[in-house]
Design a protein around this motif. Sequence first.
Motif, PDB file in Angstrom:
ATOM      1  N   ALA A  39      44.181 -42.208  50.709  1.00  0.00           N
ATOM      2  CA  ALA A  39      44.460 -43.063  49.344  1.00  0.00           C
ATOM      3  C   ALA A  39      44.868 -44.465  49.369  1.00  0.00           C
ATOM      4  O   ALA A  39      44.645 -45.367  48.391  1.00  0.00           O
ATOM      5  CB  ALA A  39      45.626 -42.667  48.477  1.00  0.00           C
ATOM      6  N   THR A  72      45.071 -38.498  47.899  1.00  0.00           N
ATOM      7  CA  THR A  72      44.999 -38.633  46.253  1.00  0.00           C
ATOM      8  C   THR A  72      45.098 -37.241  45.588  1.00  0.00           C
ATOM      9  O   THR A  72      44.386 -36.148  46.178  1.00  0.00           O
ATOM     10  CB  THR A  72      43.486 -39.157  45.999  1.00  0.00           C
ATOM     11  OG1 THR A  72      43.486 -40.572  46.287  1.00  0.00           O
ATOM     12  CG2 THR A  72      43.388 -39.337  44.333  1.00  0.00           C
ATOM     13  N   THR A  79      49.094 -40.636  43.927  1.00  0.00           N
ATOM     14  CA  THR A  79      48.970 -40.850  45.389  1.00  0.00           C
ATOM     15  C   THR A  79      50.169 -39.732  45.579  1.00  0.00           C
ATOM     16  O   THR A  79      51.288 -39.612  45.154  1.00  0.00           O
ATOM     17  CB  THR A  79      49.235 -42.121  45.898  1.00  0.00           C
ATOM     18  OG1 THR A  79      48.340 -43.024  45.656  1.00  0.00           O
ATOM     19  CG2 THR A  79      49.487 -42.123  47.279  1.00  0.00           C
TER      20      THR A  79
END
Length: 144
Positions: A39, A72, A79
């Motif tokens: 992420a 993610t 996150t």
Amino acid sequence: MHGRAQDRWFDAFRLAASRGELSGRVDPQSLPRLEELVAGPGGHVDWTIRGCADAEGRPAITLALEGVVPLTCQRCLGTLTERVGRATLLLLARDDTDLVRLDEASEQEVVVAGEPLDPATLVEDELLLTLPFAPRHEGECADP
Ligand SMILES: [Zn+2]
């Protein structure tokens, strides 16, 4: 930036025979095949590779990973920090024929090591196998 330098490549059969040890750290964001998963920045994975043999004396290495990877959350798209902590035994194959033979003869993971290996690629392979396919925050997601 991390772990892609050619001088890190190693001969796994030699490492197994000498019971040698290598270690380092990679930024998961620098691993191309993890690009879609990771992420953002801030993760790190410490790796240790030790030469060994399996119970039947076949050359092998253990790959130990310890670190954190930002992923993610598939529910809230925020996150989350995935902890990585595992050690895996990898049997060494000389070539693809050897790989098939060992795969049929053993439950262990097998890696072709007839050519020098890049630790970052091993770490990348292992993370691809172990990171959750659809990560989610545990319990409730925080409000965005
Ligand atoms: Zn979430």
